[in-house]
Design a protein around this motif. Structure first.
Motif, mmCIF file in Angstrom:
data_model
loop_
_atom_site.group_PDB
_atom_site.id
_atom_site.type_symbol
_atom_site.label_atom_id
_atom_site.label_comp_id
_atom_site.label_asym_id
_atom_site.label_seq_id
_atom_site.Cartn_x
_atom_site.Cartn_y
_atom_site.Cartn_z
ATOM 1 N N VAL A 12 37.966 45.453 38.861
ATOM 2 C CA VAL A 12 37.834 44.001 38.750
ATOM 3 C C VAL A 12 38.825 43.295 39.676
ATOM 4 C CG1 VAL A 12 38.062 42.045 37.182
ATOM 5 C CG2 VAL A 12 36.893 44.103 36.413
ATOM 6 N N THR A 110 31.623 43.916 38.351
ATOM 7 C CA THR A 110 32.505 42.973 37.658
ATOM 8 C C THR A 110 32.312 43.053 36.140
ATOM 9 O OG1 THR A 110 30.894 41.222 38.146
ATOM 10 C CG2 THR A 110 32.797 41.391 39.613
ATOM 11 N N TYR A 111 32.473 41.926 35.474
ATOM 12 C CA TYR A 111 32.748 41.917 34.042
ATOM 13 C C TYR A 111 31.678 42.523 33.150
ATOM 14 C CZ TYR A 111 36.694 39.000 35.303
ATOM 15 O OH TYR A 111 37.851 38.533 35.855
ATOM 16 N N TYR A 115 32.845 45.450 30.916
ATOM 17 C CA TYR A 115 32.969 45.163 29.492
ATOM 18 C C TYR A 115 32.049 46.049 28.661
ATOM 19 C CZ TYR A 115 36.031 41.116 29.978
ATOM 20 O OH TYR A 115 37.097 40.296 30.205
ATOM 21 N N MET A 131 39.459 43.445 26.514
ATOM 22 C CA MET A 131 38.719 42.575 27.424
ATOM 23 C C MET A 131 39.657 41.565 28.084
ATOM 24 S SD MET A 131 35.156 41.937 25.335
ATOM 25 C CE MET A 131 33.949 43.266 25.169
ATOM 26 N N ALA A 135 40.146 41.045 32.098
ATOM 27 C CA ALA A 135 40.037 39.725 32.707
ATOM 28 C C ALA A 135 41.330 39.337 33.404
ATOM 29 C CB ALA A 135 39.678 38.685 31.641
ATOM 30 N N ILE A 314 36.363 34.280 29.348
ATOM 31 C CA ILE A 314 35.593 35.525 29.430
ATOM 32 C C ILE A 314 35.846 36.452 28.243
ATOM 33 C CG2 ILE A 314 35.208 37.616 30.799
ATOM 34 C CD1 ILE A 314 35.665 35.958 33.304
ATOM 35 N N ASN A 318 32.657 37.237 25.522
ATOM 36 C CA ASN A 318 32.067 38.570 25.440
ATOM 37 C C ASN A 318 32.404 39.251 24.116
ATOM 38 O OD1 ASN A 318 30.790 39.532 28.251
ATOM 39 N ND2 ASN A 318 32.462 38.119 28.667
#
Length: 400
Positions: A12, A110-111, A115, A131, A135, A314, A318
């Motif tokens: 990330v 990415t996320y 995740y 998480m 981030a 974020i 999530n």
């Protein structure tokens, strides 16, 4: 857990760190190519939209086959997109490379994908915190990479800087080895209570999911408008390009603390309240920034405070999705949430260029960003975080 967090955070850091600096290329590219700001802004808007669209399918693939293959494919697209961004002679090719290719690449690196791995491998009592760590890594990437990109542009030139980054992004491939999931190797899927169709029907009928979609739209609008257009906004006001580079770096630095804090607090207090506070605070910070006399000091203060709120939406967003619907289709559902974010990103970055070319000012878009922040704060307050009740596999609850 340590391996997942270290490798996921490093991925990330690179992926998000590079894309956070794209605003630094707006004026060099448009001036060199003779394009309008809308041309550049439209390509980045398409990038955000493509990221959202491909993110849904990247999430589905990661849930089914594991993250490793998705990340490697996304990395290769990222490198190709950066090369194309440097060498595109027309606005159309620039949109296809900087827009579509890099957007698809970000979907896989990415996320949502990272995740999904976190959700499948880290227990619920540490999930929101984990998480937040991932981030925060993306924020550190912004702090690390934006000044680096500014240095590369000033010392090598904008084309050469992009080519250097195309090589650097390939470092993601060996990092992806640390996220291989043996339980999903060879396409062997985990036992599931629901099909993809059942999971989507359940989520989109659930009012809290709809409210999260609306709030995340605003997040995308605000951060991408600021990230892409603030360097040009500051230069138009007579400030040096270094002020913009330092401001973006400060956003990244302070967002390390903001995202980590949001993730950690999500283990203790209602995540919907964290989200509402973030959106309300963003509107207040933007309003004060526009009212206060503009100077390097005011820019740095704005960037630092906004950094605390930047990507801090974020982890709680999530984590709420995982808490309500479980982890079986987490990457896919996070992909749909993120698609809403990217529609907002498209509108923020494109509208910034469109209205600037027609009015000579960014003022209207700043005001829209303030109003949307208030709206997002309000819609997050009614979100219900309790796990959804399923009577039998595939059967929807009677009420949301």
């Amino acid at each position: 857990m340590a391996q997942v967090l270290i490798c996921g955070a490093a991925i990330v850091t690179l992926s998000m760190g590079i894309r956070h600096g794209f605003g630094l290329w707006l004026q060099p590219i448009t001036q060199a190519q003779g394009w309008t700001r809308e041309t550049f802004a439209f390509a980045i808007a398409i990038q955000n939209l493509a990221w959202g669209v491909f993110g849904i399918f990247a999430g589905m693939a990661a849930d089914r086959f594991g993250a490793f293959r998705v990340i490697v494919g996304g990395t290769l697209l990222y490198a190709l997109g950066l090369v194309g961004m440097a060498l595109s002679p027309t606005g159309l090719l620039f949109t296809l490379t900087a827009g579509v290719l890099i957007g698809a690449a970000q979907a896989g690196t990415t996320y949502a994908v990272i995740y999904g791995v976190i959700g499948r491998n880290i227990s619920a009592d540490k999930r929101s915190w984990a998480m937040g760590v991932a981030a925060a890594a993306g924020s550190f990437g912004q702090f690390l990479m934006v000044p680096t990109e500014g240095f590369l542009i000033s010392s090598l030139g904008w084309k050469e800087a992009l080519l250097v980054l195309s090589g650097a992004v390939l470092l993601i491939v060996p990092l992806a080895l640390g996220l291989r999931e043996t339980s999903l190797a060879g396409g062997a899927s985990a036992n599931r209570e629901q099909t993809i169709g059942q999971a989507l029907k359940e989520a989109f009928k659930y009012p809290s999911f709809q409210l999260l979609l609306a709030g995340y739209f605003v997040c995308g609008f605000q951060v991408v408008f600021i990230g892409v257009h603030m360097p040009s906004y500051l230069k138009d006001k007579g400030l040096s390009p270094q002020v913009a580079s330092y401001a973006l770096a400060l956003i990244g630095l302070f967002n390390v603390f903001g995202t980590y804090a949001a993730g950690a607090l999500g283990q203790r207090i209602a995540k919907k309240n964290i989200l509402a506070f973030i959106y309300f605070a963003r509107s207040l910070v933007i309003a004060v920034f526009l009212i206060a006399p503009l100077s390097p000091t005011s820019v740095y203060i704005f960037a630092s405070v906004m950094g605390l709120l930047w990507l801090s939406t974020i982890p709680p967003t999530n984590a709420v999705v995982a808490q309500i619907f479980g982890i079986q289709h987490l990457s896919m559902l996070s992909g749909f949430i993120f698609f809403s974010h990217q529609i907002g990103s498209f509108m923020g970055v494109w509208l910034g260029g469109y209205l600037y070319d027609r009015t000579g000012s960014y003022d209207i878009v700043w005001y829209i960003a303030i109003g949307l922040g208030i709206f997002a704060g309000l819609v997050n307050l009614p979100v219900r975080e309790a796990p959804i009740k399923r009577m039998t596999p595939g059967q929807l609850p009677l009420g949301a």
